[in-house]
Design a protein around this motif. Sequence first.
Motif, PDB file in Angstrom:
ATOM      1  N   ASN A 162       8.907-107.343 -76.341  1.00 28.05           N
ATOM      2  CA  ASN A 162       8.252-108.411 -76.764  1.00 28.05           C
ATOM      3  C   ASN A 162       8.687-109.385 -77.700  1.00 28.05           C
ATOM      4  O   ASN A 162       9.706-108.774 -78.392  1.00 28.05           O
ATOM      5  CB  ASN A 162       6.889-107.653 -77.501  1.00 28.05           C
ATOM      6  N   ILE A 163       8.127-110.505 -77.908  1.00 22.79           N
ATOM      7  CA  ILE A 163       8.823-111.612 -78.922  1.00 22.79           C
ATOM      8  C   ILE A 163       8.214-111.022 -80.334  1.00 22.79           C
ATOM      9  O   ILE A 163       7.097-110.696 -80.661  1.00 22.79           O
ATOM     10  CB  ILE A 163       8.242-112.909 -78.416  1.00 22.79           C
ATOM     11  N   PHE A 164       9.210-110.863 -81.344  1.00 21.95           N
ATOM     12  CA  PHE A 164       8.866-110.533 -82.629  1.00 21.95           C
ATOM     13  C   PHE A 164       8.291-111.820 -83.517  1.00 21.95           C
ATOM     14  O   PHE A 164       8.708-112.990 -83.164  1.00 21.95           O
ATOM     15  CB  PHE A 164      10.134-110.076 -83.257  1.00 21.95           C
ATOM     16  N   CYS A 165       6.986-111.682 -84.108  1.00 20.41           N
ATOM     17  CA  CYS A 165       6.654-112.811 -84.818  1.00 20.41           C
ATOM     18  C   CYS A 165       6.218-112.391 -86.158  1.00 20.41           C
ATOM     19  O   CYS A 165       5.823-111.335 -86.387  1.00 20.41           O
ATOM     20  CB  CYS A 165       5.291-113.157 -83.978  1.00 20.41           C
ATOM     21  N   VAL A 166       6.628-113.337 -87.341  1.00 23.44           N
ATOM     22  CA  VAL A 166       6.246-112.982 -88.614  1.00 23.44           C
ATOM     23  C   VAL A 166       4.933-113.552 -88.925  1.00 23.44           C
ATOM     24  O   VAL A 166       4.757-114.991 -88.543  1.00 23.44           O
ATOM     25  CB  VAL A 166       7.370-113.657 -89.467  1.00 23.44           C
ATOM     26  N   THR A 197      15.144-100.438 -86.478  1.00 23.42           N
ATOM     27  CA  THR A 197      14.971-100.831 -85.329  1.00 23.42           C
ATOM     28  C   THR A 197      16.004-101.879 -84.927  1.00 23.42           C
ATOM     29  O   THR A 197      16.502-102.884 -85.306  1.00 23.42           O
ATOM     30  CB  THR A 197      13.833-101.928 -85.189  1.00 23.42           C
ATOM     31  N   THR A 198      16.590-101.433 -83.698  1.00 21.14           N
ATOM     32  CA  THR A 198      17.941-102.172 -83.342  1.00 21.14           C
ATOM     33  C   THR A 198      17.765-103.343 -82.923  1.00 21.14           C
ATOM     34  O   THR A 198      16.657-103.406 -81.906  1.00 21.14           O
ATOM     35  CB  THR A 198      18.446-101.062 -82.143  1.00 21.14           C
ATOM     36  N   LEU A 199      18.318-104.284 -83.153  1.00 17.90           N
ATOM     37  CA  LEU A 199      18.032-105.596 -82.631  1.00 17.90           C
ATOM     38  C   LEU A 199      18.909-105.879 -81.601  1.00 17.90           C
ATOM     39  O   LEU A 199      20.406-105.431 -81.497  1.00 17.90           O
ATOM     40  CB  LEU A 199      18.206-106.682 -83.708  1.00 17.90           C
ATOM     41  N   GLU A 200      18.790-106.727 -80.331  1.00 14.93           N
ATOM     42  CA  GLU A 200      19.734-106.833 -79.312  1.00 14.93           C
ATOM     43  C   GLU A 200      19.988-108.337 -78.980  1.00 14.93           C
ATOM     44  O   GLU A 200      18.984-109.241 -79.123  1.00 14.93           O
ATOM     45  CB  GLU A 200      18.847-106.084 -78.022  1.00 14.93           C
ATOM     46  N   PRO A 201      20.947-108.659 -78.160  1.00 13.80           N
ATOM     47  CA  PRO A 201      21.144-109.869 -77.888  1.00 13.80           C
ATOM     48  C   PRO A 201      19.825-110.437 -77.006  1.00 13.80           C
ATOM     49  O   PRO A 201      19.330-109.760 -76.017  1.00 13.80           O
ATOM     50  CB  PRO A 201      22.267-110.041 -76.988  1.00 13.80           C
ATOM     51  N   GLY A 202      19.519-111.679 -77.313  1.00 12.70           N
ATOM     52  CA  GLY A 202      18.309-112.255 -76.659  1.00 12.70           C
ATOM     53  C   GLY A 202      17.007-112.020 -77.080  1.00 12.70           C
ATOM     54  O   GLY A 202      15.896-112.581 -76.743  1.00 12.70           O
ATOM     55  N   ASP A 203      17.013-111.000 -78.263  1.00 15.58           N
ATOM     56  CA  ASP A 203      15.849-111.055 -78.976  1.00 15.58           C
ATOM     57  C   ASP A 203      15.391-112.067 -79.683  1.00 15.58           C
ATOM     58  O   ASP A 203      16.083-113.057 -80.179  1.00 15.58           O
ATOM     59  CB  ASP A 203      15.813-109.950 -79.965  1.00 15.58           C
ATOM     60  N   ILE A 204      14.204-112.374 -79.600  1.00 14.24           N
ATOM     61  CA  ILE A 204      13.398-113.730 -80.096  1.00 14.24           C
ATOM     62  C   ILE A 204      12.449-113.497 -81.283  1.00 14.24           C
ATOM     63  O   ILE A 204      11.718-112.504 -81.144  1.00 14.24           O
ATOM     64  CB  ILE A 204      12.783-114.561 -79.143  1.00 14.24           C
ATOM     65  N   ILE A 205      12.643-114.062 -82.317  1.00 15.47           N
ATOM     66  CA  ILE A 205      11.979-113.824 -83.392  1.00 15.47           C
ATOM     67  C   ILE A 205      11.350-115.237 -84.099  1.00 15.47           C
ATOM     68  O   ILE A 205      12.193-116.250 -84.607  1.00 15.47           O
ATOM     69  CB  ILE A 205      12.774-113.120 -84.909  1.00 15.47           C
ATOM     70  N   ALA A 206      10.113-115.228 -83.958  1.00 16.75           N
ATOM     71  CA  ALA A 206       9.458-116.577 -84.404  1.00 16.75           C
ATOM     72  C   ALA A 206       9.161-116.138 -85.955  1.00 16.75           C
ATOM     73  O   ALA A 206       8.602-115.377 -86.364  1.00 16.75           O
ATOM     74  CB  ALA A 206       8.162-116.711 -83.828  1.00 16.75           C
ATOM     75  N   THR A 207       9.249-117.341 -87.050  1.00 20.43           N
ATOM     76  CA  THR A 207       9.732-117.000 -88.106  1.00 20.43           C
ATOM     77  C   THR A 207       8.334-117.628 -89.000  1.00 20.43           C
ATOM     78  O   THR A 207       8.375-117.610 -90.255  1.00 20.43           O
ATOM     79  CB  THR A 207      10.880-117.928 -88.661  1.00 20.43           C
ATOM     80  N   GLY A 208       7.248-117.751 -88.204  1.00 18.02           N
ATOM     81  CA  GLY A 208       6.161-118.003 -88.871  1.00 18.02           C
ATOM     82  C   GLY A 208       5.535-119.623 -88.981  1.00 18.02           C
ATOM     83  O   GLY A 208       6.468-120.375 -88.606  1.00 18.02           O
ATOM     84  N   PHE A 229       4.255-108.600 -85.892  1.00 18.67           N
ATOM     85  CA  PHE A 229       3.619-108.533 -84.750  1.00 18.67           C
ATOM     86  C   PHE A 229       4.369-108.795 -83.440  1.00 18.67           C
ATOM     87  O   PHE A 229       5.394-109.425 -83.773  1.00 18.67           O
ATOM     88  CB  PHE A 229       2.125-109.062 -84.941  1.00 18.67           C
ATOM     89  N   SER A 230       3.714-108.717 -82.456  1.00 18.24           N
ATOM     90  CA  SER A 230       4.646-109.175 -81.061  1.00 18.24           C
ATOM     91  C   SER A 230       3.827-109.944 -80.159  1.00 18.24           C
ATOM     92  O   SER A 230       2.299-109.756 -79.977  1.00 18.24           O
ATOM     93  CB  SER A 230       5.188-108.070 -80.556  1.00 18.24           C
ATOM     94  N   LYS A 231       4.362-110.579 -79.132  1.00 18.73           N
ATOM     95  CA  LYS A 231       3.745-111.247 -78.114  1.00 18.73           C
ATOM     96  C   LYS A 231       4.392-110.681 -76.849  1.00 18.73           C
ATOM     97  O   LYS A 231       5.573-110.606 -76.605  1.00 18.73           O
ATOM     98  CB  LYS A 231       3.871-112.813 -78.197  1.00 18.73           C
ATOM     99  N   ALA A 232       3.722-110.173 -75.905  1.00 17.06           N
ATOM    100  CA  ALA A 232       3.954-109.778 -74.500  1.00 17.06           C
ATOM    101  C   ALA A 232       4.958-110.535 -74.014  1.00 17.06           C
ATOM    102  O   ALA A 232       4.803-111.877 -73.990  1.00 17.06           O
ATOM    103  CB  ALA A 232       3.098-109.154 -73.602  1.00 17.06           C
ATOM    104  N   PRO A 233       6.188-110.299 -73.176  1.00 20.44           N
ATOM    105  CA  PRO A 233       7.034-111.273 -72.625  1.00 20.44           C
ATOM    106  C   PRO A 233       6.514-111.971 -71.342  1.00 20.44           C
ATOM    107  O   PRO A 233       6.946-112.925 -70.918  1.00 20.44           O
ATOM    108  CB  PRO A 233       8.107-110.234 -71.715  1.00 20.44           C
ATOM    109  N   THR A 234       5.324-111.407 -70.816  1.00 21.28           N
ATOM    110  CA  THR A 234       4.309-112.262 -69.910  1.00 21.28           C
ATOM    111  C   THR A 234       3.920-113.511 -70.511  1.00 21.28           C
ATOM    112  O   THR A 234       3.252-114.405 -69.628  1.00 21.28           O
ATOM    113  CB  THR A 234       3.462-111.327 -69.338  1.00 21.28           C
ATOM    114  N   THR A 235       4.060-113.702 -71.706  1.00 21.77           N
ATOM    115  CA  THR A 235       3.625-114.882 -72.313  1.00 21.77           C
ATOM    116  C   THR A 235       4.432-116.163 -72.395  1.00 21.77           C
ATOM    117  O   THR A 235       3.854-117.389 -72.638  1.00 21.77           O
ATOM    118  CB  THR A 235       3.224-114.712 -73.887  1.00 21.77           C
TER     119      THR A 235
END
Lengths: 260, 260
Positions: free
Chosen positions: A51-55, A212-223, A79-85
């Motif tokens: 899931n996309i991490f969101c602040v 929580t391990t972060l990995e290449p390709g993880d997306i974090i939306a900063t608000g 919170f998060s958004k499913a990858p299907t979004t």
Amino acid sequence: TLVECVALGDKFVQNVKQIVDKLKDADRVESYVYARSDVTILAPITRPAKNIFCVGKNYREHAIEMGTEEDIPKHVMLFSKAPTTVIGHEQEIDPHSHITTELDYEGELAIVIGKKGKRIGEAEAMDYVFGYTIVNDITARNLQAQHKQFLLGKSLDTSCPIGPYLVHKSAISNPYDLTIKTKVNDEIRQDGHTKDMIFSIEHIISTISQGTTLEPGDIIATGTPAGVGKGFKPPKFLQPGDVIEIEVEGIGTLRNTVSG
Amino acid sequence: TLVECVALGDKFVQNVKQIVDKLKDADRVESYVYARSDVTILAPITRPAKNIFCVGKNYREHAIEMGTEEDIPKHVMLFSKAPTTVIGHEQEIDPHSHITTELDYEGELAIVIGKKGKRIGEAEAMDYVFGYTIVNDITARNLQAQHKQFLLGKSLDTSCPIGPYLVHKSAISNPYDLTIKTKVNDEIRQDGHTKDMIFSIEHIISTISQGTTLEPGDIIATGTPAGVGKGFKPPKFLQPGDVIEIEVEGIGTLRNTVSG
């Protein structure tokens, strides 16, 4: 895939630079370059591996427009958004009219992680960023409220337009000196600035990665800054046919239409 | 991978049955079957393709032990755990002592989706279930409270033991007639029953899928009954060396130790 490229980090960027330089020297540059009108721009990462991490509420005025000063967070709200979004630039947003009449936009600067890491200190956090993109954190406000936790109201299919570009961090000298503007049908709704983030990118990365391990390709939306549809009196929710454009300085303009 | 097998649905189950029947007839069955002591049981799905869906407060008495009667939800409460949290039966749980002293267990019946679907009605929801497993929804209570949204406190590495088995739905005649028992160091902490779920599996699947496509291999943890560590006065949080066993009737016993 682009996630594999992102994981290569600087090596990938150098390779791309070399290819571009060679192309500039080439006689027949046209045979390697496609016209913008001939290609479809997909999301930079079409299917994130989680899931996309969101602040949430990372801009003071937005926190207040969503409630009161009490809503200004003391700790990063995640919170998060499913990858299907995920959809790309110019792909259509489903209004989901059968379950919501309160669809809302949220223009956001997003970061893409380039390197696996855990317990990352704030001082080294930027080493783990590959680059920047734009996220429209589409939200069904009724579902967000009804289900208490944000996941469901944030995870409707097509509710995460991303792009149009993934900009390498070397092209952004200061991520806290960028304007964020959201227009709906050419009307400016959000006119924010990344200097107003409550929690810095470094702090967000460090906070998540403590456990929580972060990995290449993880997306974090900063608000998102102030000016979402719900913040207006009366609210200005999205309608079929609406065109949403989010411009983040130095990154581009992400444009999507709500399907009719 | 097992996700690919799950996506094959009944065909996969029939193939396995045929193989097992042939093995029973075979002369040298030992050459095809490994002793339990010779194998390591991994999580049924070691790396889900998205965050694990989790239902919060889906048992009345648990909702009350976490707060008051006011906390009994009127709509399904959904949050998620990052895929990096998943570990298997008998793998160790990291106590994350540097960020929490309030690590807690939550024994839960989980379902695994077998078929892609959207806008699934309750009457057909069970067609989309491949089978059942057990999830220990390990939670850092301090982070869960501090960050408001549950994602971070629920997403520490190793905080999602799953298994030991993925049981096909044909083996469970009634998923609402199963005891759920959690023991910590042989002391019974949770002694619940799936008949007490507030929202049924059918309702959960239908609710999520109204706007969010479900896919084969998706995991949905259906909530925990009363008896979590935080519910005791004083609380009984997990300590290094603690052994947690979750037994769901007809599915098995998931055992993990908190590393020392």
